[in-house]
Design a protein around this motif. Sequence first.
Motif, PDB file in Angstrom:
ATOM      1  N   ARG A 116      -1.954   7.703   0.647  1.00 17.45           N
ATOM      2  CA  ARG A 116      -1.220   7.084  -0.257  1.00 17.45           C
ATOM      3  C   ARG A 116      -1.471   5.586  -0.296  1.00 17.45           C
ATOM      4  O   ARG A 116      -0.528   5.007  -0.895  1.00 17.45           O
ATOM      5  CB  ARG A 116       0.171   7.323  -0.197  1.00 17.45           C
ATOM      6  N   GLY A 117      -2.665   5.005   0.199  1.00 17.70           N
ATOM      7  CA  GLY A 117      -2.690   3.696   0.458  1.00 17.70           C
ATOM      8  C   GLY A 117      -3.211   2.864  -0.765  1.00 17.70           C
ATOM      9  O   GLY A 117      -2.873   1.755  -0.578  1.00 17.70           O
ATOM     10  N   GLY A 118      -3.826   3.517  -1.370  1.00 10.82           N
ATOM     11  CA  GLY A 118      -4.228   2.814  -2.707  1.00 10.82           C
ATOM     12  C   GLY A 118      -3.323   2.746  -3.598  1.00 10.82           C
ATOM     13  O   GLY A 118      -3.272   3.259  -4.886  1.00 10.82           O
ATOM     14  N   LEU A 119      -2.345   1.748  -3.288  1.00 15.29           N
ATOM     15  CA  LEU A 119      -1.114   1.605  -4.569  1.00 15.29           C
ATOM     16  C   LEU A 119      -1.461   1.224  -5.734  1.00 15.29           C
ATOM     17  O   LEU A 119      -2.548   0.344  -6.096  1.00 15.29           O
ATOM     18  CB  LEU A 119      -0.370   0.334  -3.698  1.00 15.29           C
ATOM     19  N   GLN A 120      -0.993   1.972  -6.740  1.00 17.88           N
ATOM     20  CA  GLN A 120      -1.328   1.761  -7.839  1.00 17.88           C
ATOM     21  C   GLN A 120      -1.025   0.063  -8.565  1.00 17.88           C
ATOM     22  O   GLN A 120      -0.115  -0.596  -8.180  1.00 17.88           O
ATOM     23  CB  GLN A 120      -0.435   2.502  -9.179  1.00 17.88           C
ATOM     24  N   GLY A 121      -2.255  -0.246  -8.921  1.00 16.81           N
ATOM     25  CA  GLY A 121      -2.389  -1.745  -9.613  1.00 16.81           C
ATOM     26  C   GLY A 121      -2.488  -2.855  -8.521  1.00 16.81           C
ATOM     27  O   GLY A 121      -2.735  -4.002  -8.913  1.00 16.81           O
ATOM     28  N   SER A 122      -2.844  -2.207  -7.120  1.00 20.35           N
ATOM     29  CA  SER A 122      -3.126  -3.203  -6.169  1.00 20.35           C
ATOM     30  C   SER A 122      -4.588  -3.788  -6.190  1.00 20.35           C
ATOM     31  O   SER A 122      -5.612  -2.975  -6.699  1.00 20.35           O
ATOM     32  CB  SER A 122      -2.694  -2.989  -4.907  1.00 20.35           C
ATOM     33  N   VAL A 123      -4.941  -4.938  -5.569  1.00 20.49           N
ATOM     34  CA  VAL A 123      -6.286  -5.401  -5.627  1.00 20.49           C
ATOM     35  C   VAL A 123      -6.969  -4.315  -4.632  1.00 20.49           C
ATOM     36  O   VAL A 123      -8.204  -4.483  -4.575  1.00 20.49           O
ATOM     37  CB  VAL A 123      -6.274  -6.901  -5.086  1.00 20.49           C
ATOM     38  N   PHE A 124      -6.197  -3.592  -3.779  1.00 17.29           N
ATOM     39  CA  PHE A 124      -6.947  -2.633  -2.851  1.00 17.29           C
ATOM     40  C   PHE A 124      -6.573  -1.380  -3.310  1.00 17.29           C
ATOM     41  O   PHE A 124      -6.989  -0.366  -2.590  1.00 17.29           O
ATOM     42  CB  PHE A 124      -6.570  -2.943  -1.488  1.00 17.29           C
ATOM     43  N   GLU A 125      -6.657  -1.115  -4.457  1.00 22.87           N
ATOM     44  CA  GLU A 125      -6.221   0.416  -4.952  1.00 22.87           C
ATOM     45  C   GLU A 125      -7.332   1.316  -4.666  1.00 22.87           C
ATOM     46  O   GLU A 125      -7.160   2.543  -4.482  1.00 22.87           O
ATOM     47  CB  GLU A 125      -6.135   0.264  -6.586  1.00 22.87           C
ATOM     48  N   MET A 126      -8.542   0.962  -4.838  1.00 24.01           N
ATOM     49  CA  MET A 126      -9.616   1.755  -4.365  1.00 24.01           C
ATOM     50  C   MET A 126      -9.766   2.236  -2.868  1.00 24.01           C
ATOM     51  O   MET A 126     -10.440   3.350  -2.600  1.00 24.01           O
ATOM     52  CB  MET A 126     -11.003   1.518  -5.033  1.00 24.01           C
ATOM     53  N   ASP A 127      -9.005   1.355  -2.357  1.00 26.21           N
ATOM     54  CA  ASP A 127      -9.234   1.760  -0.819  1.00 26.21           C
ATOM     55  C   ASP A 127      -8.049   2.558  -0.331  1.00 26.21           C
ATOM     56  O   ASP A 127      -6.953   2.313   0.059  1.00 26.21           O
ATOM     57  CB  ASP A 127      -8.994   0.557   0.101  1.00 26.21           C
ATOM     58  N   ASP A 128      -8.410   3.854  -0.509  1.00 22.19           N
ATOM     59  CA  ASP A 128      -7.436   5.079  -0.511  1.00 22.19           C
ATOM     60  C   ASP A 128      -7.291   5.501   1.086  1.00 22.19           C
ATOM     61  O   ASP A 128      -7.527   6.349   1.518  1.00 22.19           O
ATOM     62  CB  ASP A 128      -7.626   6.180  -1.255  1.00 22.19           C
ATOM     63  N   ARG A 129      -6.704   4.693   1.624  1.00 20.41           N
ATOM     64  CA  ARG A 129      -6.360   4.865   3.157  1.00 20.41           C
ATOM     65  C   ARG A 129      -5.353   6.013   3.412  1.00 20.41           C
ATOM     66  O   ARG A 129      -4.388   6.323   2.461  1.00 20.41           O
ATOM     67  CB  ARG A 129      -5.869   3.469   3.940  1.00 20.41           C
ATOM     68  N   PHE A 130      -5.422   6.721   4.436  1.00 23.97           N
ATOM     69  CA  PHE A 130      -4.418   7.668   4.850  1.00 23.97           C
ATOM     70  C   PHE A 130      -3.344   7.076   5.526  1.00 23.97           C
ATOM     71  O   PHE A 130      -3.497   6.835   6.633  1.00 23.97           O
ATOM     72  CB  PHE A 130      -5.322   8.751   5.826  1.00 23.97           C
ATOM     73  N   THR A 131      -2.286   6.986   4.915  1.00 28.07           N
ATOM     74  CA  THR A 131      -1.084   6.348   5.186  1.00 28.07           C
ATOM     75  C   THR A 131       0.086   7.525   5.206  1.00 28.07           C
ATOM     76  O   THR A 131       1.089   7.066   5.513  1.00 28.07           O
ATOM     77  CB  THR A 131      -0.747   5.178   4.115  1.00 28.07           C
ATOM     78  N   GLY A 132      -0.296   8.665   4.878  1.00 31.12           N
ATOM     79  CA  GLY A 132       0.660   9.824   5.087  1.00 31.12           C
ATOM     80  C   GLY A 132       0.390  10.693   5.973  1.00 31.12           C
ATOM     81  O   GLY A 132       0.074  10.617   7.190  1.00 31.12           O
TER      82      GLY A 132
END
Length: 301
Positions: A116-132
């Motif tokens: 859930r790391g690629g927060l919607q609208g963020s500059v890092f949205e495509m970096d979908d890190r594993f935060t869950g």
Amino acid sequence: MSDVTLPMTAPYEQLMSIRATNPAEIAAAAARRRRRGLPGEGERLLIIAADHPARGSLAVRDRPLAMASRFDLLDRLRVALARPGVDGILASADVLEDLLLLGALEGKLAFGSMNRGGLQGSVFEMDDRFTGFDAASIDEMRLDGGKMLCRIDPSDHATVTTLESCARAVTDLARRQLIAMVEPFWSTRPEGGTVRNDLSPDAVIRSISVAQALGVTSAYTWLKIPAVAEMERVMAATTLPALLLGGDPPDVAAAYADWGRALRLPGVRGLVIGRALLYPPDDDVATAVDGAAALVREVDS
């Protein structure tokens, strides 16, 4: 049910008290939860999706904060999960834990959302890190599998990190004989713009081709894909089980028709629908869920 904060009812007061005074009860509730098995031959699933808030995605149609109230979301989820024909849920850890404490997951499949790391609208949205969830925690919580978003943008360097992370998660889940539900998209992000998923048949086929090869084995990999045009050609791209996602369709009636057609294709094993069922235009969650369940049962019969 609305965008405003609702007053707490007794079950939620008790839930919040447990969280504050006895957090170990979450693991205890997971340990005693009654589970159900995966579908048998010819059986299709209806899974409710509720992992959107964890990525900062709270909007439904023209309501920017539709999913902002946790009490309202839980009300809707409890209604949905209690309807006949609903097989389970896909959610982030916080939502699943709330539902566990409320006793709403008995006899249901439960899938944990992992990246859930690629927060919607963020500059890092495509970096979908594993935060869950990770595979170990999914196993410890006696869940049935994990879901991961796998957006592929050939122009964004973050994509390779996402691919590597998803591959590792697929492998770790498979070693525990747990389902890896992979949601692939071929995506683009114009300079200064928002991320857009390409929903053309060719792009969906390309994303499937990459996603199904992640990890050391695909034995426990399922796909979560959109119902798009030329679904016969799309489904010919894989032998893996596929579940259809719902998204936030502007025309819900048209979406139901698309799901119904796609459900008849070999390899399509059911629906994973969130906002379209939890926040229908008339706010009648039970009727929306019953309509989706009828589509699934019609194909099963």
